[in-house]
Design a protein around this motif. Structure first.
Motif, PDB file in Angstrom:
ATOM      1  N   LEU A   1       0.827  -1.205   0.000  1.00  0.00           N
ATOM      2  CA  LEU A   1       0.000   0.000   0.000  1.00  0.00           C
ATOM      3  C   LEU A   1       0.861   1.254   0.000  1.00  0.00           C
ATOM      4  CD1 LEU A   1      -2.868  -0.609   2.601  1.00  0.00           C
ATOM      5  CD2 LEU A   1      -3.056  -0.676   0.122  1.00  0.00           C
ATOM      6  N   ILE A   2       2.001   1.216   0.687  1.00  0.00           N
ATOM      7  CA  ILE A   2       2.803   2.434   0.871  1.00  0.00           C
ATOM      8  C   ILE A   2       4.002   2.486  -0.055  1.00  0.00           C
ATOM      9  CG2 ILE A   2       2.051   2.793   3.265  1.00  0.00           C
ATOM     10  CD1 ILE A   2       4.801   1.567   4.096  1.00  0.00           C
ATOM     11  N   GLU A   3       3.954   1.746  -1.141  1.00  0.00           N
ATOM     12  CA  GLU A   3       5.004   1.880  -2.151  1.00  0.00           C
ATOM     13  C   GLU A   3       5.066   3.341  -2.609  1.00  0.00           C
ATOM     14  OE1 GLU A   3       7.304   0.207  -3.637  1.00  0.00           O
ATOM     15  OE2 GLU A   3       6.984  -1.878  -3.025  1.00  0.00           O
ATOM     16  N   PRO A   4       6.261   3.963  -2.659  1.00  0.00           N
ATOM     17  CA  PRO A   4       6.346   5.363  -3.099  1.00  0.00           C
ATOM     18  C   PRO A   4       5.821   5.583  -4.509  1.00  0.00           C
ATOM     19  CG  PRO A   4       8.378   4.678  -2.004  1.00  0.00           C
ATOM     20  CD  PRO A   4       7.554   3.440  -2.195  1.00  0.00           C
ATOM     21  N   ALA A   5       6.064   4.635  -5.415  1.00  0.00           N
ATOM     22  CA  ALA A   5       5.588   4.761  -6.790  1.00  0.00           C
ATOM     23  C   ALA A   5       4.171   4.213  -6.886  1.00  0.00           C
ATOM     24  CB  ALA A   5       6.510   4.010  -7.743  1.00  0.00           C
TER      25      ALA A   5
END
Length: 446
Positions: free
Chosen positions: A248-252
């Motif tokens: 969910l918190i992938e930067p891309a």
């Protein structure tokens, strides 16, 4: 100045101020025009020379969007009005009226409890995703853009509500144009801070919110590595749930789940508990066979002896790398069986299993999780070209002829992801007394 007991528009009697900042006020009020009288929330915005015009546009947009929403977990729109300068104490005010949701914000719950349990956080994630499915699948999609603990209400009916649509946007109306930069530091993803929100931006904010609920620490105060929030070492969770949050918190944004619906399906698969039905067959090692049989088998697995060769079109390098994961996960399966014999419970620690497996190698990350009647052992790839693995060790009753009443045995299974690069893998389950692999995985080995 507005004050307690003042009646606005001849119907909204102000009872208690709930919040105030920068020309904004939020009041709990009573709608006197209905029988019985109904409590409502009145949000007020003062129009003054120092106010940015964009603030009024956002306030009006919130009213317009709420007016067209119809979801049981979103406060219902009631009214929008303006007040003249005389009524507003020298300033014109704009008011938005919506349902009052009795309960506490998740921020208030954090202040009281410091952090929330994994099971409660999973439930909150499920309910918020269902709201996001509704919003994102509207035509055009509606983006909230400010999901955080203070904007989620845990109602007195124990349901979760999404409130404060002050940052909301109708994506179709801003296609090809720079978005207004809104959101809250720590919860808003990089692309939103750059002015380009997408549906996956709400998923990032949800992930950051869940991290705050689980750790008790605002995400902006947690360390980061390559723009990724580092939280896994501060919690003790089902590794599949941890991996799901990390996606969910992938930067891309393209590396996150594509939609809220996809995210919900992945979470259900990753966190669903194993379940036991009827009549397990005696075709696996039983607990009663003794601890030594399991311990004697573990070195053989680690050394790769006795592993059944499986035809594979993969190149030798890939096969060798995946062989490591198969052997290690199989070893953890056996070690969990032995651990249960000694401790009458499964383990949540790879180190505690005593099989000499590092939790992280060049190509894989290894972890284990032992709920009440099962243990799940993970080999999650760190290489997009490799597959991931999950093993399951289950405690089930022995139903064969001659078995003592209450006698238990363990059944084990190992599953391989069908696709490469999978970081969230569903746990195996028990169906009709036999272990089975989850959706998107295939049983391997014996």
């Amino acid at each position: 100045m507005l004050q307690t007991q003042q009646v606005l528009q001849g119907r909204y009697q102000l009872e208690r101020q709930l919040g105030q900042n920068a020309g904004r006020q939020t009041w709990l009020a009573t709608d006197l025009s209905v029988e019985p009288n109904q409590q409502v929330i009145v949000k007020l915005l003062a129009f003054n020379p120092q106010m940015q015009w964009e603030e009024l546009k956002l306030f009006e947009r919130e009213a317009q969007v709420l007016k067209n929403l119809n979801h049981p977990k979103i406060p219902k729109y009631h009214d929008y009005f303006s007040l003249d300068e005389e009524t507003g104490g020298g300033l014109p005010w704009f008011g938005l009226v919506q349902d009052y949701i009795p309960g506490k914000s998740l921020r208030q719950m954090l202040d009281e409890r410091k952090k929330l349990t994994e099971s409660l956080v999973q439930r909150i994630a499920t309910e918020v995703l269902k709201i996001l499915i509704y919003l994102h699948e509207l035509s055009p999609p509606v983006l909230h853009r400010d999901i955080k603990p203070s904007n989620l209400i845990f109602g007195e009916n124990r349901q979760v509500y999404l409130v404060d649509f002050g940052a909301v946007t109708d994506r179709a109306k801003t296609e090809g144009v720079t978005f207004t930069v809104v959101g809250t530091s720590g919860y808003a993803p990089p692309e939103q801070l750059w002015g380009r929100a997408v549906p996956a931006s709400d998923l990032y904010a949800l992930g950051a919110t869940l991290i705050h609920l689980l750790t008790g620490t605002p995400p902006a105060e947690l360390p980061q590595h390559q723009m990724r929030i580092q939280f896994a070492d501060k919690v003790n969770l089902n590794p599949s749930f941890t991996n799901w949050i990390e996606k969910l918190i992938e930067p891309a944004p393209e590396k996150r789940f594509t939609t809220a619906r996809e995210a919900l399906e992945a979470m259900v698969a990753a966190t669903s508990p194993s379940y036991i039905k009827t009549n397990p067959q005696e075709n696996e090692n039983s607990v009663r066979y003794g601890r030594l049989a399991f311990l004697a088998s573990i070195p053989l697995i680690i050394l790769g002896l006795g592993v059944t060769a499986m035809p594979d079109l993969l190149d030798s390098s890939t096969k060798a790398k995946q062989s490591e994961a198969k052997q290690y996960v199989s070893a953890m399966n056996l070690a969990q069986q032995a651990y249960f014999l000694d401790n009458n419970q499964f383990s949540n620690s790879v180190t505690e299993l005593g099989v000499g497996i590092s939790t992280q190698t060049e190509n894989y990350q290894y972890s284990t999780w032992g709920p009440d009647k099962a243990a799940f052992n993970y080999g999650i790839t760190r290489n997009r070209k490799l597959k991931s693995y999950v093993g399951g060790t289950f405690l089930v009753p022995v139903n064969d002829v001659g078995a003592a009443k209450g006698e238990m045995k363990t059944l084990a299974i190992m599953c391989e992801s069908k696709a490469t690069g999978i970081s969230v893998i569903p746990n195996p389950i028990i169906i009709n007394g036999q272990p089975a692999c989850g959706v998107g995985t295939t049983k391997i080995g014996k």
